[in-house]
Design a protein around this motif. Sequence first.
Motif, PDB file in Angstrom:
ATOM      1  N   VAL A  84      43.543  55.909  -1.687  1.00 29.22           N
ATOM      2  CA  VAL A  84      42.141  55.556  -1.461  1.00 29.22           C
ATOM      3  C   VAL A  84      41.232  56.543  -2.192  1.00 29.22           C
ATOM      4  CG1 VAL A  84      40.317  55.252   0.260  1.00 29.22           C
ATOM      5  CG2 VAL A  84      42.655  54.466   0.758  1.00 29.22           C
ATOM      6  N   VAL A  85      41.499  57.827  -2.022  1.00 32.05           N
ATOM      7  CA  VAL A  85      40.698  58.850  -2.706  1.00 32.05           C
ATOM      8  C   VAL A  85      40.787  58.650  -4.217  1.00 32.05           C
ATOM      9  CG1 VAL A  85      40.460  61.326  -3.166  1.00 32.05           C
ATOM     10  CG2 VAL A  85      40.895  60.525  -0.829  1.00 32.05           C
ATOM     11  N   PHE A  86      41.989  58.472  -4.737  1.00 37.00           N
ATOM     12  CA  PHE A  86      42.187  58.262  -6.172  1.00 37.00           C
ATOM     13  C   PHE A  86      41.400  57.042  -6.653  1.00 37.00           C
ATOM     14  CE2 PHE A  86      44.487  55.965  -9.509  1.00 37.00           C
ATOM     15  CZ  PHE A  86      44.443  56.901 -10.527  1.00 37.00           C
ATOM     16  N   SER A  87      41.516  55.933  -5.949  1.00 37.17           N
ATOM     17  CA  SER A  87      40.868  54.686  -6.369  1.00 37.17           C
ATOM     18  C   SER A  87      39.352  54.796  -6.381  1.00 37.17           C
ATOM     19  CB  SER A  87      41.289  53.541  -5.439  1.00 37.17           C
ATOM     20  OG  SER A  87      42.680  53.342  -5.497  1.00 37.17           O
ATOM     21  N   LEU A  88      38.787  55.432  -5.359  1.00 37.42           N
ATOM     22  CA  LEU A  88      37.330  55.565  -5.303  1.00 37.42           C
ATOM     23  C   LEU A  88      36.822  56.569  -6.337  1.00 37.42           C
ATOM     24  CD1 LEU A  88      36.752  55.359  -1.451  1.00 37.42           C
ATOM     25  CD2 LEU A  88      36.511  53.548  -3.173  1.00 37.42           C
ATOM     26  N   GLU A  89      37.549  57.669  -6.533  1.00 38.69           N
ATOM     27  CA  GLU A  89      37.139  58.611  -7.581  1.00 38.69           C
ATOM     28  C   GLU A  89      37.238  57.965  -8.957  1.00 38.69           C
ATOM     29  OE1 GLU A  89      37.919  63.106  -5.952  1.00 38.69           O
ATOM     30  OE2 GLU A  89      39.458  62.233  -7.225  1.00 38.69           O
ATOM     31  N   ARG A  90      38.218  57.124  -9.137  1.00 38.49           N
ATOM     32  CA  ARG A  90      38.444  56.457 -10.417  1.00 38.49           C
ATOM     33  C   ARG A  90      37.237  55.616 -10.846  1.00 38.49           C
ATOM     34  NH1 ARG A  90      41.562  51.627 -11.531  1.00 38.49           N
ATOM     35  NH2 ARG A  90      42.391  51.828 -13.628  1.00 38.49           N
ATOM     36  N   ILE A  91      36.497  55.098  -9.885  1.00 37.29           N
ATOM     37  CA  ILE A  91      35.289  54.326 -10.190  1.00 37.29           C
ATOM     38  C   ILE A  91      34.302  55.182 -10.975  1.00 37.29           C
ATOM     39  CG2 ILE A  91      33.236  53.271  -9.148  1.00 37.29           C
ATOM     40  CD1 ILE A  91      35.117  52.379  -6.831  1.00 37.29           C
ATOM     41  N   PHE A  92      34.270  56.482 -10.669  1.00 40.29           N
ATOM     42  CA  PHE A  92      33.302  57.399 -11.283  1.00 40.29           C
ATOM     43  C   PHE A  92      33.927  58.256 -12.371  1.00 40.29           C
ATOM     44  CE2 PHE A  92      32.029  56.326  -7.012  1.00 40.29           C
ATOM     45  CZ  PHE A  92      30.762  55.825  -7.249  1.00 40.29           C
ATOM     46  N   ASP A  93      35.045  57.810 -12.920  1.00 38.76           N
ATOM     47  CA  ASP A  93      35.766  58.539 -13.961  1.00 38.76           C
ATOM     48  C   ASP A  93      34.812  58.993 -15.064  1.00 38.76           C
ATOM     49  OD1 ASP A  93      37.323  59.319 -16.153  1.00 38.76           O
ATOM     50  OD2 ASP A  93      38.866  57.844 -15.719  1.00 38.76           O
ATOM     51  N   PRO A  94      34.853  60.286 -15.388  1.00 40.16           N
ATOM     52  CA  PRO A  94      33.945  60.819 -16.415  1.00 40.16           C
ATOM     53  C   PRO A  94      34.136  60.207 -17.803  1.00 40.16           C
ATOM     54  CG  PRO A  94      34.952  62.592 -15.159  1.00 40.16           C
ATOM     55  CD  PRO A  94      35.641  61.322 -14.751  1.00 40.16           C
ATOM     56  N   THR A  95      35.273  59.586 -18.065  1.00 35.00           N
ATOM     57  CA  THR A  95      35.529  59.064 -19.409  1.00 35.00           C
ATOM     58  C   THR A  95      35.049  57.631 -19.606  1.00 35.00           C
ATOM     59  OG1 THR A  95      37.736  58.282 -18.799  1.00 35.00           O
ATOM     60  CG2 THR A  95      37.553  60.535 -19.660  1.00 35.00           C
ATOM     61  N   GLY A  96      34.500  57.016 -18.558  1.00 34.13           N
ATOM     62  CA  GLY A  96      34.104  55.619 -18.722  1.00 34.13           C
ATOM     63  C   GLY A  96      32.839  55.252 -17.993  1.00 34.13           C
ATOM     64  N   ASP A  97      32.509  53.986 -18.095  1.00 32.57           N
ATOM     65  CA  ASP A  97      31.351  53.413 -17.430  1.00 32.57           C
ATOM     66  C   ASP A  97      31.689  53.224 -15.951  1.00 32.57           C
ATOM     67  OD1 ASP A  97      29.124  51.966 -16.689  1.00 32.57           O
ATOM     68  OD2 ASP A  97      29.709  50.147 -17.748  1.00 32.57           O
ATOM     69  N   THR A  98      30.770  53.542 -15.067  1.00 30.20           N
ATOM     70  CA  THR A  98      31.035  53.393 -13.637  1.00 30.20           C
ATOM     71  C   THR A  98      31.001  51.932 -13.197  1.00 30.20           C
ATOM     72  OG1 THR A  98      28.723  53.692 -13.022  1.00 30.20           O
ATOM     73  CG2 THR A  98      30.108  55.664 -13.087  1.00 30.20           C
TER      74      THR A  98
END
Length: 172
Positions: free
Chosen positions: A74-88
């Motif tokens: 869950v933490v990984f998936s939600l952080e992945r939304i805000f990944d610094p390398t891409g569009d949120t």
Amino acid sequence: EPVESLDPRTGSDVYACTIINQIHRGLLQYSNNLTPVPCLARTWTISRDGLEYTFELQPGVRFQHGRELTADDVVFSLERIFDPTGDTGLAGQYLSVIEGTLAYHQKKTRHVSGIAALGRYTVRIRLTQPSASFLWSMAMVQASIVPRDVVERVGDAEFGRHPVGCGPFRFA
């Protein structure tokens, strides 16, 4: 128009989201009257000030490759939304009320400070301000939970072509 990716994070059109929603699941889903109801989360509590949401996961839920879904996913998936390398994307717009998302997206921190696993089946999310729409945003297909091990092993592009979820249908 062909669907380019079945990664929930990038779902942006009704065709892709219809398919993604059959493969993946989120903490919450929409009921028939469009209110958020439990899905992967069996219960949740909201602090009196409306800033902290604590989700208790359904134990025993398995991804389609056999591994149990945990709070770490869950933490990984939600952080992945805000990944610094891409569009949120769409989810980033609605979930940016989570504490620390901007700092994480701007590479100022290594993790979103407002998202934490408190145990194997417990996740706490802190907001910067109360949000009447937060639970509805958590039910969006883009907030679906993905298996950390698979995404990290194959990468985002490959995961979008060969998704592994915990929904009722498996991609073949």
